[in-house]
Write a protein that holds these residues in place. Sequence first.
Motif, PDB file in Angstrom:
ATOM      1  N   ASN A  81       0.866  -1.171   0.000  1.00 44.76           N
ATOM      2  CA  ASN A  81       0.000   0.000   0.000  1.00 44.76           C
ATOM      3  C   ASN A  81       0.904   1.223   0.000  1.00 44.76           C
ATOM      4  OD1 ASN A  81      -2.396   1.724   0.590  1.00 44.76           O
ATOM      5  ND2 ASN A  81      -1.348   1.985   2.554  1.00 44.76           N
ATOM      6  N   HIS A  82       0.631   2.164  -0.897  1.00 41.90           N
ATOM      7  CA  HIS A  82       1.399   3.407  -0.958  1.00 41.90           C
ATOM      8  C   HIS A  82       0.439   4.575  -0.845  1.00 41.90           C
ATOM      9  CE1 HIS A  82       3.883   0.413  -3.029  1.00 41.90           C
ATOM     10  NE2 HIS A  82       4.935   1.134  -2.705  1.00 41.90           N
ATOM     11  N   VAL A  83       0.794   5.577  -0.079  1.00 42.85           N
ATOM     12  CA  VAL A  83      -0.085   6.740   0.037  1.00 42.85           C
ATOM     13  C   VAL A  83      -0.105   7.477  -1.300  1.00 42.85           C
ATOM     14  CG1 VAL A  83       0.266   6.954   2.507  1.00 42.85           C
ATOM     15  CG2 VAL A  83       1.752   8.224   0.933  1.00 42.85           C
ATOM     16  N   ASP A  84      -1.162   8.224  -1.520  1.00 46.07           N
ATOM     17  CA  ASP A  84      -1.369   8.855  -2.824  1.00 46.07           C
ATOM     18  C   ASP A  84      -0.212   9.763  -3.238  1.00 46.07           C
ATOM     19  OD1 ASP A  84      -4.995   9.274  -2.541  1.00 46.07           O
ATOM     20  OD2 ASP A  84      -3.760   7.558  -3.120  1.00 46.07           O
ATOM     21  N   SER A  85       0.375  10.461  -2.287  1.00 45.57           N
ATOM     22  CA  SER A  85       1.421  11.434  -2.615  1.00 45.57           C
ATOM     23  C   SER A  85       2.691  10.794  -3.175  1.00 45.57           C
ATOM     24  CB  SER A  85       1.763  12.280  -1.393  1.00 45.57           C
ATOM     25  OG  SER A  85       2.242  11.456  -0.340  1.00 45.57           O
ATOM     26  N   VAL A  86       2.857   9.482  -2.992  1.00 45.96           N
ATOM     27  CA  VAL A  86       4.081   8.824  -3.488  1.00 45.96           C
ATOM     28  C   VAL A  86       3.776   7.758  -4.534  1.00 45.96           C
ATOM     29  CG1 VAL A  86       5.182   9.251  -1.260  1.00 45.96           C
ATOM     30  CG2 VAL A  86       4.207   6.980  -1.745  1.00 45.96           C
ATOM     31  N   LYS A  87       2.515   7.503  -4.807  1.00 39.51           N
ATOM     32  CA  LYS A  87       2.166   6.475  -5.795  1.00 39.51           C
ATOM     33  C   LYS A  87       2.782   6.792  -7.151  1.00 39.51           C
ATOM     34  CE  LYS A  87      -2.147   4.598  -3.956  1.00 39.51           C
ATOM     35  NZ  LYS A  87      -3.632   4.529  -4.088  1.00 39.51           N
ATOM     36  N   GLY A  88       3.358   5.757  -7.755  1.00 36.32           N
ATOM     37  CA  GLY A  88       3.996   5.946  -9.046  1.00 36.32           C
ATOM     38  C   GLY A  88       5.432   6.433  -8.952  1.00 36.32           C
ATOM     39  N   ARG A  89       5.851   6.842  -7.754  1.00 38.02           N
ATOM     40  CA  ARG A  89       7.233   7.329  -7.580  1.00 38.02           C
ATOM     41  C   ARG A  89       8.023   6.452  -6.606  1.00 38.02           C
ATOM     42  NH1 ARG A  89       8.220  12.096  -5.263  1.00 38.02           N
ATOM     43  NH2 ARG A  89       6.340  12.077  -3.953  1.00 38.02           N
ATOM     44  N   PHE A  90       7.376   5.988  -5.541  1.00 30.51           N
ATOM     45  CA  PHE A  90       8.032   5.172  -4.530  1.00 30.51           C
ATOM     46  C   PHE A  90       7.536   3.735  -4.630  1.00 30.51           C
ATOM     47  CE2 PHE A  90       8.747   8.703  -1.107  1.00 30.51           C
ATOM     48  CZ  PHE A  90       9.344   9.503  -2.068  1.00 30.51           C
ATOM     49  N   THR A  91       8.412   2.792  -4.278  1.00 29.89           N
ATOM     50  CA  THR A  91       8.037   1.377  -4.252  1.00 29.89           C
ATOM     51  C   THR A  91       8.623   0.710  -3.020  1.00 29.89           C
ATOM     52  OG1 THR A  91       8.014   1.277  -6.677  1.00 29.89           O
ATOM     53  CG2 THR A  91       8.075  -0.813  -5.472  1.00 29.89           C
ATOM     54  N   ILE A  92       7.752   0.112  -2.224  1.00 30.47           N
ATOM     55  CA  ILE A  92       8.207  -0.643  -1.062  1.00 30.47           C
ATOM     56  C   ILE A  92       8.354  -2.110  -1.456  1.00 30.47           C
ATOM     57  CG2 ILE A  92       5.867  -1.102  -0.185  1.00 30.47           C
ATOM     58  CD1 ILE A  92       7.009  -0.768   2.654  1.00 30.47           C
ATOM     59  N   GLN A 116      12.302   2.196  -2.585  1.00 26.18           N
ATOM     60  CA  GLN A 116      12.892   2.820  -3.762  1.00 26.18           C
ATOM     61  C   GLN A 116      12.140   4.115  -4.037  1.00 26.18           C
ATOM     62  OE1 GLN A 116      15.599   1.888  -5.723  1.00 26.18           O
ATOM     63  NE2 GLN A 116      15.278   3.893  -6.678  1.00 26.18           N
ATOM     64  N   MET A 117      12.860   5.218  -4.041  1.00 25.36           N
ATOM     65  CA  MET A 117      12.242   6.533  -4.211  1.00 25.36           C
ATOM     66  C   MET A 117      12.772   7.167  -5.488  1.00 25.36           C
ATOM     67  SD  MET A 117      12.344   7.921  -0.285  1.00 25.36           S
ATOM     68  CE  MET A 117      14.117   8.088  -0.265  1.00 25.36           C
ATOM     69  N   ASN A 118      11.894   7.376  -6.435  1.00 23.02           N
ATOM     70  CA  ASN A 118      12.246   8.001  -7.708  1.00 23.02           C
ATOM     71  C   ASN A 118      11.515   9.323  -7.857  1.00 23.02           C
ATOM     72  OD1 ASN A 118      13.760   5.665  -8.392  1.00 23.02           O
ATOM     73  ND2 ASN A 118      11.949   4.698  -9.285  1.00 23.02           N
ATOM     74  N   SER A 119      11.972  10.132  -8.782  1.00 22.44           N
ATOM     75  CA  SER A 119      11.337  11.429  -9.061  1.00 22.44           C
ATOM     76  C   SER A 119      11.106  12.206  -7.775  1.00 22.44           C
ATOM     77  CB  SER A 119      10.013  11.218  -9.809  1.00 22.44           C
ATOM     78  OG  SER A 119      10.207  10.516 -11.005  1.00 22.44           O
ATOM     79  N   LEU A 120      12.116  12.281  -6.959  1.00 25.36           N
ATOM     80  CA  LEU A 120      11.983  12.931  -5.656  1.00 25.36           C
ATOM     81  C   LEU A 120      11.678  14.416  -5.797  1.00 25.36           C
ATOM     82  CD1 LEU A 120      14.791  11.000  -3.849  1.00 25.36           C
ATOM     83  CD2 LEU A 120      12.465  11.263  -2.956  1.00 25.36           C
ATOM     84  N   LYS A 121      10.889  14.910  -4.854  1.00 27.19           N
ATOM     85  CA  LYS A 121      10.478  16.304  -4.822  1.00 27.19           C
ATOM     86  C   LYS A 121      10.949  16.938  -3.513  1.00 27.19           C
ATOM     87  CE  LYS A 121       6.179  15.104  -7.252  1.00 27.19           C
ATOM     88  NZ  LYS A 121       4.695  15.168  -7.193  1.00 27.19           N
TER      89      LYS A 121
END
Length: 120
Positions: free
Chosen positions: A58-69, A81-86
């Motif tokens: 489960n990923h919170v909406d703010s990181v969906k598509g960018r982070f992967t547990i 894994q954190m991609n497209s960091l802001k």
Amino acid sequence: QVRLVESGGGLVQAGGSLRLSCAASGRIFGINDMAWYRQAPGKQRELVADITSSGNTNHVDSVKGRFTISRDNAKNMVYLQMNSLKPEDTAVYYCNAWIRGRFTEVNEYWGQGTQVTVSS
């Protein structure tokens, strides 16, 4: 004594990537859910993502598509894994796990946290 130790934090430019790792050690007879939380300055700690022992995530909406547990049950580890960091991802990231003891008890454990700073 059970310990969770995070690694992989650091300073990165916006759009960059980081991979966080968390290793669980000690008297462990199994691990149920594992998760990553984060706490930004002046804000409450919030859930980022969690994963069950069978791998459901489960990923919170703010990181969906960018982070992967993900997790490696054989090594008692969880990753983020954190991609497209802001810049708004800047926070201390904490590992969390529900760990089974020798008998039927299950206790919650936290790591010490690792700083992630994203520059604009």
